[in-house]
Design a protein around this motif. Sequence first.
Motif, PDB file in Angstrom:
ATOM      1  N   PRO A 219       0.835  -1.207   0.000  1.00  0.00           N
ATOM      2  CA  PRO A 219       0.000   0.000   0.000  1.00  0.00           C
ATOM      3  C   PRO A 219       0.867   1.253   0.000  1.00  0.00           C
ATOM      4  O   PRO A 219       1.822   1.351   0.781  1.00  0.00           O
ATOM      5  CB  PRO A 219      -0.811  -0.121   1.296  1.00  0.00           C
ATOM      6  N   VAL A 220       0.567   2.199  -0.897  1.00  0.00           N
ATOM      7  CA  VAL A 220       1.427   3.374  -1.054  1.00  0.00           C
ATOM      8  C   VAL A 220       0.738   4.682  -0.700  1.00  0.00           C
ATOM      9  O   VAL A 220       1.408   5.670  -0.405  1.00  0.00           O
ATOM     10  CB  VAL A 220       1.997   3.458  -2.487  1.00  0.00           C
ATOM     11  N   PHE A 221      -0.571   4.705  -0.718  1.00  0.00           N
ATOM     12  CA  PHE A 221      -1.273   5.873  -0.203  1.00  0.00           C
ATOM     13  C   PHE A 221      -2.753   5.545  -0.052  1.00  0.00           C
ATOM     14  O   PHE A 221      -3.254   4.553  -0.586  1.00  0.00           O
ATOM     15  CB  PHE A 221      -1.055   7.110  -1.083  1.00  0.00           C
ATOM     16  N   CYS A 222      -3.441   6.364   0.728  1.00  0.00           N
ATOM     17  CA  CYS A 222      -4.871   6.168   0.891  1.00  0.00           C
ATOM     18  C   CYS A 222      -5.572   7.512   0.787  1.00  0.00           C
ATOM     19  O   CYS A 222      -4.943   8.574   0.896  1.00  0.00           O
ATOM     20  CB  CYS A 222      -5.197   5.484   2.224  1.00  0.00           C
ATOM     21  N   SER A 223      -6.862   7.458   0.544  1.00  0.00           N
ATOM     22  CA  SER A 223      -7.606   8.707   0.412  1.00  0.00           C
ATOM     23  C   SER A 223      -9.045   8.531   0.866  1.00  0.00           C
ATOM     24  O   SER A 223      -9.590   7.417   0.848  1.00  0.00           O
ATOM     25  CB  SER A 223      -7.576   9.211  -1.035  1.00  0.00           C
ATOM     26  N   ALA A 224      -9.626   9.644   1.286  1.00  0.00           N
ATOM     27  CA  ALA A 224     -11.045   9.713   1.623  1.00  0.00           C
ATOM     28  C   ALA A 224     -11.669  10.720   0.670  1.00  0.00           C
ATOM     29  O   ALA A 224     -11.218  11.872   0.599  1.00  0.00           O
ATOM     30  CB  ALA A 224     -11.222  10.157   3.073  1.00  0.00           C
ATOM     31  N   GLU A 225     -12.684  10.286  -0.085  1.00  0.00           N
ATOM     32  CA  GLU A 225     -13.286  11.115  -1.122  1.00  0.00           C
ATOM     33  C   GLU A 225     -14.784  11.257  -0.865  1.00  0.00           C
ATOM     34  O   GLU A 225     -15.475  10.262  -0.613  1.00  0.00           O
ATOM     35  CB  GLU A 225     -13.045  10.495  -2.501  1.00  0.00           C
ATOM     36  N   TYR A 226     -15.280  12.485  -0.953  1.00  0.00           N
ATOM     37  CA  TYR A 226     -16.691  12.772  -0.707  1.00  0.00           C
ATOM     38  C   TYR A 226     -17.284  13.449  -1.941  1.00  0.00           C
ATOM     39  O   TYR A 226     -16.737  14.441  -2.435  1.00  0.00           O
ATOM     40  CB  TYR A 226     -16.855  13.679   0.514  1.00  0.00           C
ATOM     41  N   PHE A 227     -18.415  12.919  -2.418  1.00  0.00           N
ATOM     42  CA  PHE A 227     -19.056  13.417  -3.623  1.00  0.00           C
ATOM     43  C   PHE A 227     -20.451  13.943  -3.284  1.00  0.00           C
ATOM     44  O   PHE A 227     -21.250  13.232  -2.665  1.00  0.00           O
ATOM     45  CB  PHE A 227     -19.186  12.313  -4.678  1.00  0.00           C
ATOM     46  N   VAL A 228     -20.742  15.159  -3.732  1.00  0.00           N
ATOM     47  CA  VAL A 228     -22.083  15.714  -3.540  1.00  0.00           C
ATOM     48  C   VAL A 228     -23.061  14.910  -4.389  1.00  0.00           C
ATOM     49  O   VAL A 228     -22.789  14.596  -5.552  1.00  0.00           O
ATOM     50  CB  VAL A 228     -22.105  17.211  -3.915  1.00  0.00           C
ATOM     51  N   ASP A 229     -24.205  14.587  -3.819  1.00  0.00           N
ATOM     52  CA  ASP A 229     -25.086  13.568  -4.377  1.00  0.00           C
ATOM     53  C   ASP A 229     -25.692  13.901  -5.734  1.00  0.00           C
ATOM     54  O   ASP A 229     -25.751  13.045  -6.599  1.00  0.00           O
ATOM     55  CB  ASP A 229     -26.220  13.290  -3.384  1.00  0.00           C
ATOM     56  N   ASP A 230     -26.164  15.110  -5.964  1.00  0.00           N
ATOM     57  CA  ASP A 230     -26.973  15.376  -7.164  1.00  0.00           C
ATOM     58  C   ASP A 230     -26.179  15.941  -8.336  1.00  0.00           C
ATOM     59  O   ASP A 230     -26.753  16.457  -9.287  1.00  0.00           O
ATOM     60  CB  ASP A 230     -28.137  16.314  -6.829  1.00  0.00           C
ATOM     61  N   ILE A 231     -24.844  15.825  -8.301  1.00  0.00           N
ATOM     62  CA  ILE A 231     -24.018  16.320  -9.408  1.00  0.00           C
ATOM     63  C   ILE A 231     -23.597  15.183 -10.326  1.00  0.00           C
ATOM     64  O   ILE A 231     -23.564  15.338 -11.547  1.00  0.00           O
ATOM     65  CB  ILE A 231     -22.778  17.066  -8.858  1.00  0.00           C
ATOM     66  N   PHE A 232     -23.317  14.018  -9.745  1.00  0.00           N
ATOM     67  CA  PHE A 232     -22.787  12.898 -10.528  1.00  0.00           C
ATOM     68  C   PHE A 232     -23.792  11.758 -10.610  1.00  0.00           C
ATOM     69  O   PHE A 232     -24.581  11.531  -9.700  1.00  0.00           O
ATOM     70  CB  PHE A 232     -21.502  12.359  -9.896  1.00  0.00           C
ATOM     71  N   ARG A 233     -23.706  11.040 -11.726  1.00  0.00           N
ATOM     72  CA  ARG A 233     -24.370   9.746 -11.847  1.00  0.00           C
ATOM     73  C   ARG A 233     -23.267   8.722 -12.082  1.00  0.00           C
ATOM     74  O   ARG A 233     -22.604   8.726 -13.109  1.00  0.00           O
ATOM     75  CB  ARG A 233     -25.349   9.743 -13.027  1.00  0.00           C
ATOM     76  N   HIS A 234     -23.051   7.866 -11.096  1.00  0.00           N
ATOM     77  CA  HIS A 234     -21.964   6.883 -11.158  1.00  0.00           C
ATOM     78  C   HIS A 234     -22.493   5.561 -11.689  1.00  0.00           C
ATOM     79  O   HIS A 234     -23.535   5.071 -11.254  1.00  0.00           O
ATOM     80  CB  HIS A 234     -21.361   6.665  -9.764  1.00  0.00           C
ATOM     81  N   THR A 235     -21.760   4.964 -12.627  1.00  0.00           N
ATOM     82  CA  THR A 235     -22.153   3.701 -13.236  1.00  0.00           C
ATOM     83  C   THR A 235     -21.024   2.690 -13.102  1.00  0.00           C
ATOM     84  O   THR A 235     -19.850   3.036 -13.208  1.00  0.00           O
ATOM     85  CB  THR A 235     -22.480   3.897 -14.739  1.00  0.00           C
ATOM     86  N   VAL A 236     -21.382   1.430 -12.848  1.00  0.00           N
ATOM     87  CA  VAL A 236     -20.412   0.347 -12.763  1.00  0.00           C
ATOM     88  C   VAL A 236     -20.728  -0.662 -13.855  1.00  0.00           C
ATOM     89  O   VAL A 236     -21.869  -1.082 -14.006  1.00  0.00           O
ATOM     90  CB  VAL A 236     -20.462  -0.357 -11.391  1.00  0.00           C
ATOM     91  N   LEU A 237     -19.700  -1.039 -14.640  1.00  0.00           N
ATOM     92  CA  LEU A 237     -19.858  -2.082 -15.639  1.00  0.00           C
ATOM     93  C   LEU A 237     -19.398  -3.403 -15.043  1.00  0.00           C
ATOM     94  O   LEU A 237     -18.283  -3.494 -14.515  1.00  0.00           O
ATOM     95  CB  LEU A 237     -19.056  -1.760 -16.893  1.00  0.00           C
ATOM     96  N   ARG A 238     -20.257  -4.430 -15.105  1.00  0.00           N
ATOM     97  CA  ARG A 238     -19.907  -5.757 -14.590  1.00  0.00           C
ATOM     98  C   ARG A 238     -20.191  -6.777 -15.669  1.00  0.00           C
ATOM     99  O   ARG A 238     -21.330  -6.922 -16.108  1.00  0.00           O
ATOM    100  CB  ARG A 238     -20.716  -6.078 -13.333  1.00  0.00           C
TER     101      ARG A 238
END
Length: 241
Positions: A219-238
Motif C-alpha cells: 500500500p502506497v497511499f490512501c484517500s477519503a473522497e466525498y461526492f455531492v449527491d446530485d451532481i454525478f451519476r456513477h455507473t459500474v460495468l460488470r
Amino acid sequence: MNSHMSHTKAIRAQLLSSMRAGEYAQCERLPRESVLCVKLGISRTQLRDILSSLEREGFITRRHGVGTIINRHVLDVQTRMDIEVEFLDMIRQNGFTPAVASIRSWEQPADKQTAAQLRLPEGTPMLWVSRLCTADGRPAIYCEDVIEKALIREEYTEKDLELPIFHFLQRCCGVYPYLDLTDLRAVSADKKLADILQVPVGTPLLYMEEVDFDIDGKPVFCSAEYFVDDIFRHTVLRKKL
C-alpha cells in the motif's frame, strides 16, 4: 511512466475519442487491425494490447468473423466507477466546468485507521493533502490524500500539489500505483464537511475510502473522497463471466 507506456496511453485515448466524437462516431465497428495500425502509426502488438484493454472495460467487443464492435451504450456512460478518472475530468464528463477551489497540505502522524490501511506503525509521519473541486463554481468533490513522508524523495512546493495526486507520487516519490481497493458507502455530512461542501449538516454524500497498491502489493497511499449527491451519476460495468 516510460515513453512507450505514455505513447500507448495517448494512442488509446485518441482511439476512444475517435469512437466517441471523431472519425468512428457514426460507425458500428472499427476498421480491420491492419488498417488501424496504419492510421494510428503503431505496431500490431501495440494495437492488440490497446484493443484488449478497451474490451476489458466494455468499450468494444471483438467477435471472430464479425470484427470489432463499438459498444455505443458503454461509450455514452458519463462516469464509470470501475475506471479511474481524475476529478476534473469526471466533472467535465458530467457536463460542468471544473475547477480546483482549494488545496491544503499539512503533516500529521498516522492515526489508527490510516496506519492499518497502509500497514504502518501508528504515529508514522504522514503528509496529508486536501482538495476541493467545484462544478460550475459549486463544491462537488472533497478529497483527503495521505502519503507516508518517508516516500517523498524530491523537494516539492504547493504548486506540485496542484496536479492530481498520481503526478505527485510519480514525480516526487517514484511511486506508481498499480491498483486500488475502494470501499463505498453513503455518509451524512458532519459540520466539517457541511462547511466545506456548502450543504446542510446531515446531507447524504457518497463516500469512497481508497487504498492504492504498487505492483508488488504494497500500500502506497490512501484517500477519503466525498461526492455531492446530485451532481454525478456513477455507473459500474460488470461483465457476466
